[in-house]
Design an enzyme around this catalytic site. Structure first.
Site, short mmCIF file in Angstrom:
data_model
loop_
_atom_site.label_atom_id
_atom_site.label_comp_id
_atom_site.label_asym_id
_atom_site.label_seq_id
_atom_site.Cartn_x
_atom_site.Cartn_y
_atom_site.Cartn_z
N ASP A 173 0.81 -1.22 0.00
CA ASP A 173 0.00 0.00 0.00
C ASP A 173 0.84 1.27 0.00
O ASP A 173 0.31 2.37 0.14
CB ASP A 173 -0.96 0.01 1.19
CG ASP A 173 -0.23 0.06 2.52
OD1 ASP A 173 1.01 -0.07 2.55
OD2 ASP A 173 -0.90 0.23 3.56
N TYR A 265 11.04 5.25 -0.72
CA TYR A 265 11.99 4.26 -0.21
C TYR A 265 13.29 4.25 -1.00
O TYR A 265 14.29 3.67 -0.56
CB TYR A 265 11.36 2.86 -0.24
CG TYR A 265 10.49 2.55 0.95
CD1 TYR A 265 10.99 1.87 2.05
CD2 TYR A 265 9.16 2.95 0.98
CE1 TYR A 265 10.18 1.57 3.14
CE2 TYR A 265 8.34 2.66 2.05
CZ TYR A 265 8.86 1.97 3.14
OH TYR A 265 8.06 1.69 4.21
#
Length: 443
Positions: A173, A265
């Site tokens: 998600d 990330y």
């Protein structure tokens, strides 16, 4: 597949994310008509705490006709399940703390799904999820497994080697969280978006965000905003300094590489030195979660034990629960909704090796996922980054199945957060000691 009185099993039922999933189920009970919820976990205390919380939620909504059970018995948990939502964390938060802190000792990124911490977690998660998938094949072979267990590309690679025909979707998600945060900051409605994206799990880029209400691609204007101002975290991450820092780094990435919107990330791979400099080696994200979500969940359960009825529930996980519930609904009702899924490449990214496990948009219906092909080659910069990561992840999965120390060392060395094979070996050797009983024996 039956259409009502469904049985849903949550593997990792004691997770702090379970209330968010249950709330999403309750909000969509017309599309996902359930009759039973089974919480399955190997930690009896956590599972019992979550049983109290979910039971409270059901009674509050006057849904006492839904059967709720908490069990440590896999046969009871999985028999005749229609959907299995997997969110297990092998080793719990204590092992996550080691995943984060051991690399930091050597000046390397310490993170739960990225870098060597992510590889340590991956070697633990493979065995745990193989066990869950094995239980499903034994007790409910027609069930759909919707997996949130991390690190997802490593997990997906391992599962398809053992259970290539398992009815399983792997989803993260994080892209939804990124989109929600962008929309929250810049005044868009994410529900109007059709996003184009490619990469690996926690390792990708947006190429287009078409806004149906505005009838245009809004990605160029979002990039311009990202390069001139930092975003604030959305309400589901409010007050979380670590997430604020992550979205600040997203602006740094975008300023330096302004052709795409990155998954935040990527900071761990593109700027590992900056991340380490800003990280408290003694108090990592694991400590924050243990003192935040974990403590909060225990307190909710204790209030219920004490008979309190007001101000009991205290959670907000954004779209985490809604995403997995929407996938189940899309399968059940053959809705062909669009999701970002982790799937075998098989040409979806034309110039990336076909056996890679990639994250791309896919439509989901009664037969599962239908990935969308990019139709065009990706740029050499992204391709090079992805190929190195794919190779490292495949070596790691090889190491698991072959009990190979050499393959594990190669994987650790190739991980792009690692500047030297010397550090890779130092961390690997310490991780082997820390993970005794969790990892296969590497020889």
């Amino acid at each position: 597949m039956k259409k009502d009185n469904l049985k849903i099993t949550i593997a990792g039922g004691g997770s702090t994310y379970t209330p968010g999933i249950i709330q999403a189920i309750l909000n969509n009970i017309d599309k996902l008509p359930i009759g039973e919820i089974h919480l399955y976990d190997i930690d009896e205390k956590r599972n019992n705490d979550m049983f109290l919380i979910i039971d409270y939620m059901l009674k509050r909504e006057n849904l006492t006709d839904i059967t709720l059970k908490a069990t440590l018995d896999p046969e009871e948990a999985f028999t005749e399940s229609d959907f299995v939502f997997s969110q297990i964390r092998v080793g719990g938060m204590k092992m996550r703390e080691k995943d984060e802190k051991i690399p930091l000792k050597y000046g390397l990124v310490g993170q739960e799904t990225c870098g060597l911490g992510g590889f340590a977690y991956g070697l633990r998660s493979i065995s745990g999820l193989l066990e869950v998938v094995g239980h499903v094949q034994n007790f409910a072979p027609h069930a759909w497994i919707l997996n949130y267990t991390n690190p997802e590309t490593i997990i997906s690679e391992a599962i398809r080697r053992v259970y290539p025909k398992a009815r399983m979707l792997n989803a993260c998600d994080m892209t939804i969280s990124i989109e929600e945060t962008i929309a929250f900051n810049y005044g868009y409605d994410r529900k109007n978006w059709i996003s184009e994206y490619y990469g690996l799990n926690h390792f990708g880029w947006y190429t287009k965000i078409y806004d149906k209400s505005l009838e245009r691609d809004v990605m160029p204007e979002i990039i311009e905003k990202l390069t001139t101002e930092n975003m604030k975290v959305a309400d589901f991450n409010a007050g979380d300094k670590s997430w604020q820092a992550a979205f600040n780094m997203m602006s740094v990435i975008t300023k330096n590489f302004p052709t795409n919107i990155p998954n935040n990330y990527l900071e761990y791979y593109l700027y590992p030195d900056m991340v380490v400099e800003e990280t408290d080696k003694e108090y990592t994200r694991a400590n924050m979660v243990m003192e935040g979500r974990e403590k909060n969940t225990r307190e909710m359960a204790e209030k219920i034990r004490q008979g309190k009825t007001e101000d009991v529930l205290n959670f907000n996980f954004g779209e985490h629960g809604q995403y997995i519930v929407d996938m189940a609904s899309s399968i059940l009702n053959d809705e062909h909704q669009r999701f970002m899924l982790i799937v075998p490449n098989n040409g979806a990214i034309p110039n990336l090796r076909s056996d890679a496990v990639v994250e791309v948009p896919a439509y989901v219906g009664a037969t599962g996922a239908e990935p969308i092909s990019l139709r065009e080659n990706i740029c050499d910069f992204h391709k090079g980054l992805m190929e190195a990561q794919v190779a490292a992840e495949k070596l790691l999965v090889d190491a698991y199945f072959e009990n190979s120390y050499q393959k594990a060392l190669q994987a650790f060395t190739l991980n792009q957060t690692v500047p030297s094979a010397r550090f890779a070996k130092l961390v690997l050797d310490e991780m082997i000691e820390a993970n005794k009983g969790y990892w296969p024996e590497l020889k």
